[in-house]
Design an enzyme around this catalytic site. Structure first.
Site, short mmCIF file in Angstrom:
data_model
loop_
_atom_site.label_atom_id
_atom_site.label_comp_id
_atom_site.label_asym_id
_atom_site.label_seq_id
_atom_site.Cartn_x
_atom_site.Cartn_y
_atom_site.Cartn_z
N ARG A 73 30.36 30.11 31.43
CA ARG A 73 29.18 29.88 32.26
C ARG A 73 28.03 29.35 31.39
NH1 ARG A 73 26.91 33.93 33.45
NH2 ARG A 73 28.26 35.52 32.54
N TYR A 213 34.60 24.57 34.52
CA TYR A 213 34.90 25.97 34.20
C TYR A 213 34.62 26.87 35.42
CZ TYR A 213 34.43 30.70 32.70
OH TYR A 213 34.56 32.07 32.66
N LYS A 222 30.37 33.41 41.68
CA LYS A 222 29.04 33.81 41.20
C LYS A 222 27.94 33.16 42.03
CE LYS A 222 31.02 36.04 37.94
NZ LYS A 222 30.96 37.49 37.77
N HIS A 242 27.45 42.80 40.98
CA HIS A 242 28.49 42.44 39.99
C HIS A 242 29.24 43.72 39.65
CE1 HIS A 242 29.30 40.35 35.83
NE2 HIS A 242 30.28 40.13 36.67
N SER A 264 29.41 40.78 32.10
CA SER A 264 30.60 39.95 31.94
C SER A 264 31.34 40.32 30.66
CB SER A 264 30.19 38.48 31.89
OG SER A 264 29.48 38.16 33.08
N CYS A 266 32.81 43.11 29.91
CA CYS A 266 32.51 44.46 29.44
C CYS A 266 33.35 45.52 30.14
CB CYS A 266 31.03 44.76 29.56
SG CYS A 266 30.04 43.78 28.42
N LYS A 268 35.06 45.60 33.61
CA LYS A 268 35.24 45.88 35.04
C LYS A 268 36.71 45.75 35.46
CE LYS A 268 32.28 42.80 36.37
NZ LYS A 268 31.91 42.42 34.98
N THR A 269 37.33 44.61 35.10
CA THR A 269 38.71 44.39 35.51
C THR A 269 39.60 45.50 34.97
OG1 THR A 269 38.33 42.02 35.53
CG2 THR A 269 40.62 42.74 35.44
N ASP A 289 35.23 42.51 40.40
CA ASP A 289 34.09 41.73 39.89
C ASP A 289 32.87 41.75 40.81
OD1 ASP A 289 33.22 40.01 37.66
OD2 ASP A 289 33.10 38.42 39.15
N SER A 380 39.03 32.92 27.46
CA SER A 380 40.15 32.40 28.25
C SER A 380 40.42 33.35 29.41
CB SER A 380 41.39 32.24 27.37
OG SER A 380 41.69 33.44 26.70
N ARG A 381 40.94 32.81 30.51
CA ARG A 381 41.00 33.58 31.76
C ARG A 381 42.34 33.41 32.47
NH1 ARG A 381 36.18 36.62 33.48
NH2 ARG A 381 34.74 36.16 31.80
N PHE A 509 40.17 52.28 27.83
CA PHE A 509 41.27 51.89 28.73
C PHE A 509 41.77 53.09 29.55
CE2 PHE A 509 41.14 48.88 25.15
CZ PHE A 509 40.85 47.72 25.86
N GLY A 510 43.09 53.38 29.54
CA GLY A 510 43.63 54.48 30.36
C GLY A 510 42.98 55.81 30.07
N ASN A 512 39.96 56.32 29.73
CA ASN A 512 38.71 56.45 30.49
C ASN A 512 38.91 57.32 31.73
OD1 ASN A 512 37.37 54.87 28.62
ND2 ASN A 512 37.73 52.95 29.73
N1 GTP Z 1 37.39 49.00 23.41
C1 GTP Z 1 37.49 48.80 24.73
N2 GTP Z 1 37.61 47.55 25.18
C2 GTP Z 1 37.70 47.36 26.53
C3 GTP Z 1 37.71 48.46 27.43
N3 GTP Z 1 37.81 47.96 28.69
C4 GTP Z 1 37.86 46.61 28.56
N4 GTP Z 1 37.81 46.24 27.26
C5 GTP Z 1 37.89 44.86 26.72
O1 GTP Z 1 36.76 44.12 27.16
C6 GTP Z 1 37.10 42.78 27.48
C7 GTP Z 1 36.60 42.40 28.84
O2 GTP Z 1 37.09 43.28 29.80
P1 GTP Z 1 37.18 42.93 31.37
O3 GTP Z 1 37.68 44.17 32.06
O4 GTP Z 1 37.96 41.70 31.58
O5 GTP Z 1 35.65 42.62 31.69
P2 GTP Z 1 34.93 42.29 33.09
O6 GTP Z 1 33.76 43.20 33.16
O7 GTP Z 1 35.90 42.36 34.22
O8 GTP Z 1 34.43 40.80 32.83
P3 GTP Z 1 34.04 39.53 33.76
O9 GTP Z 1 35.27 39.06 34.44
O10 GTP Z 1 33.55 38.57 32.72
O11 GTP Z 1 32.95 39.91 34.70
C8 GTP Z 1 38.62 42.67 27.34
O12 GTP Z 1 38.92 42.02 26.14
C9 GTP Z 1 39.07 44.09 27.33
O13 GTP Z 1 40.26 44.26 26.60
C10 GTP Z 1 37.61 49.79 26.91
O14 GTP Z 1 37.62 50.80 27.61
N5 GTP Z 1 37.50 49.90 25.54
O1 OAA Z 2 32.15 33.75 36.29
C1 OAA Z 2 32.90 33.78 35.33
O2 OAA Z 2 33.09 32.83 34.58
C2 OAA Z 2 33.70 35.01 35.06
C3 OAA Z 2 32.98 36.25 35.29
O3 OAA Z 2 33.39 37.11 36.05
C4 OAA Z 2 31.71 36.47 34.59
O4 OAA Z 2 31.30 35.68 33.73
O5 OAA Z 2 31.09 37.52 34.87
MN MN Z 3 32.01 38.79 36.31
#
Ligand code: GTP
Ligand code: OAA
Ligand code: MN
Length: 603
Positions: A73, A213, A222, A242, A264, A266, A268-269, A289, A380-381, A509-510, A512
């Protein structure tokens, strides 16, 4: 005489107007069919824009590489073009709508020459919602069309619902800005160095130019579901956020719905698809998201996920961190952008086990484990249908959504912020959201790892004045039929605190799920906490660490409330709040004063 493609007069007029301006060679009305997808992806493979993965490994899936200058972005090039500059506020770039339209009209003039203009009718959220949220994207990018088919409900059904209802729609215009002269060979990823991602909040329009992108070009996401929707939400008394949405079920069968706003890249997924390490606990995904939240007749806040796919960060995703994402991707029907390609036609990225001896990297170069640069771009996505998620909650399909019990705010902070803190009350929760801070990530162009305020993880996505946005959040308390008990409880989490040696203190991760368990206990009125100056923090014993490999020292450090670190935040928050002038709700100043007082008392 031939029937016009649509009986929706405003849509037809707009398509004609854009075609006259951009002069595409042809116009295609997308029906969203399987055969249309096959035709578009086949053509992209033939032109070299996509590479088909081995169907035995990833059926019906593709590898895409962007131009190296079009990977994320572009916040510097994102504009909120409100009539009054003051309405965009201090956190957005602004240009007067007439000026922006004049500038972009010149960029759009003839910009689709030699290309096809696709008409993509889409709906954010279920088509059987009481008021379906329609949009139509016009784009000259077949990659965008294929991605929109994954990320939104789109095509013939949407168009006929739009026509029969006569409803309005958000017009969303997109061009990669790379016209082709007769005989000119196309490049795999056309784009333009000049980029504009513009929003017109009063007229609810989106104009995007120059980037392919996803975050800049899949305009339902967004641009519509956050920036434009946040303006509608302000006007109509709801929230466009978000946020992930998850369903959490305890071993006793108690169901809780949790929403979470993290900036972003951090987490969520990952949290939305979490596989709990605690026996008997179950997580199901509603969204990863974006959450649209409205008050129900019961006075509770109900959340829906307006999206139809996942556009997730690839690096770091594997069977140990996010097995459910891996299972989703294994079913195929996905587009992978800027990851690496294996020699046997599969994809790979950093964090996915040990690297193969040879790869083709995201820049289409040979890559070996001894290469200096990563094989995949950090942003990368994967783009994949949410219905393939093996733990998708059945409530995902319900237009009413789910009643939210807890809202988590979280960021990426090496220091200061404890693993989890419960807000004292709603206004304190809004304060935590409004002062949320996080290290910047590769999801946006710019420096990575710099701490910045990212209120409610919405800094790049609030479509109006952030001070008004904070007030809107505070006013939501009135929407709960005056019954504060019906509002979600607010928690602040940080999975990313580090030890002095730079290690993550908490395994994440798990694991959490252990924090989720404590949150669920707090919602039940149980769960041990100490009342600290910053809110309620679990005692080390209150977290279920059965079977967890963590030292007492690390756990204590992850939970620590360090008075000096918090006092150091005060001038930063003061500076942040000062930006908003008299638009900053006075109750937030009062929260800051009260925090300062509590921190000083604790001395
Ligand atoms: N150390 C650590 N890394 C994490 C954790 N959860 C996610 N990550 C890492 O953080 C990065 C982003 O995580 P996502 O879950 O894709 O982030 P998102 O908030 O969905 O991001 P957007 O799609 O950009 O909005 C990845 O490389 C994950 O591996 C966690 O609990 N601990
Ligand atoms: O919009 C994008 O490129 C992906 C996303 O979820 C973010 O950046 O928060
Ligand atoms: Mn996002």
């Amino acid at each position: 005489m031939q029937q016009p493609p649509t009986s929706h007069a405003r849509l037809q007029a707009w398509v004609d107007e854009v075609a006259a301006l951009t002069t595409p060679d042809r116009i295609v009305w997308c029906d969203g069919s399987e055969s249309e997808w096959t035709g578009i992806t086949d053509a992209l493979v033939d032109s070299g824009a996509l590479v088909r993965l081995d169907p035995a490994k990833k059926p019906n899936s593709f590898w895409a590489r962007t131009d190296p200058g079009d990977v994320a972005r572009v916040e510097e090039r994102t504009f909120i073009c409100s009539v009054d500059e003051a309405d965009a506020g201090p956190t957005n770039n602004w240009m007067a709508p007439a000026e922006m339209k004049a500038t972009m009209t010149e960029l759009y003039r003839g910009c689709m020459r030699g290309r096809t203009m696709y008409v993509v009718p889409f709906c954010m959220g279920p088509l059987d919602a009481p008021q379906p949220m329609f949009g139509v994207e016009l784009t000259d990018s077949p990659y965008v069309v294929a991605s929109m088919r994954i990320m939104t409900r789109m095509g013939a059904e949407v168009l006929s619902a739009l026509e029969s209802s006569g409803a309005d729609f958000v017009p969303a215009l997109h061009s990669v800005g790379a016209p082709l002269e007769p005989g000119q060979q196309d490049v795999p990823w056309p784009c333009n160095e000049t980029k504009y991602i513009s929003h017109f909040p009063e007229t609810r329009e989106i104009w995007s130019f120059g980037s392919g992108y996803g975050g800049n070009s899949l305009l339902g996401k967004k641009c519509y579901a956050l920036r434009i929707a946040s303006v509608a939400a302000r006007d109509e008394g709801w929230l466009a956020e978000h946020m992930l949405i998850m369903k959490l079920t305890s071993p006793e069968g108690r169901v809780r719905y949790i929403a979470g706003a993290f900036p972003s890249a951090c987490g969520k997924t990952n949290l939305a698809m979490l596989e709990p390490t605690l026996p008997g606990w179950k997580v199901e995904t509603v969204g990863d998201d974006i959450a649209w939240m409205r008050f129900g007749e019961d006075g509770r806040l109900w959340a829906t996920n307006p999206e139809f796919g996942l556009f997730g960060v690839a690096p770091g995703t594997d069977f140990h961190t996010n097995p459910n994402a891996m299972r989703t991707l294994a079913q195929g029907n996905s587009i992978f952008t800027n990851v690496a390609l294996t020699d046997d036609g599969d994809i790979w990225w950093e964090g996915m086990g040990s690297p193969p001896a040879h790869l083709t990297d995201w820049k289409n170069q040979d890559w070996t484990p001894s290469s200096d640069a990563p094989s995949s771009h950090p942003n990368s996505r994967f783009c994949t249908p949410i219905e393939q998620c093996p733990i998708l909650a059945e409530e995902y399909h319900d237009p009413r959504g789910v009643p939210i019990d807890a809202i988590l705010f979280g960021g990426r902070r090496k220091t200061t912020i404890p693993l989890v803190t419960e807000a004292r009350d709603w206004v304190h929760g809004v304060y935590l959201g409004a002062t949320l801070s996080s290290e910047t990530t590769a999801a946006a162009v710019g420096q990575v790892g710099v701490v910045r305020r990212d209120p409610m993880a919405m800094l790049p996505f609030i479509g109006y004045h952030a001070g008004d946005y904070f007030q809107h959040w505070i006013d939501m308390a009135k929407g709960a039929s005056g019954d504060a008990a019906k509002l979600p409880k607010v928690f602040y989490v940080n999975w990313f605190r580090r030890g002095e040696d730079g290690r993550f203190l908490w395994p994440g991760f798990g694991e959490n799920s252990r924090v989720l368990k404590w949150i669920a206990e707090r919602l039940d009125g149980r769960g041990e906490a100490v009342e600290t100056a910053i809110g309620h923090v679990p005692t080390p014993d209150a977290l279920d660490t059965t079977g967890l490999d963590i030292s007492e020292a690390d756990l204590a450090a992850a939970l620590k409330v360090d008075r000096d670190e918090w006092l150091a935040e005060i001038p930063q928050v003061t500076e942040w709040f000062t930006k908003f002038g008299d638009k900053l709700p006075t109750v937030l100043w009062a929260e800051l004063d009260a925090l300062r007082a509590r921190l000083t008392e604790a001395a």
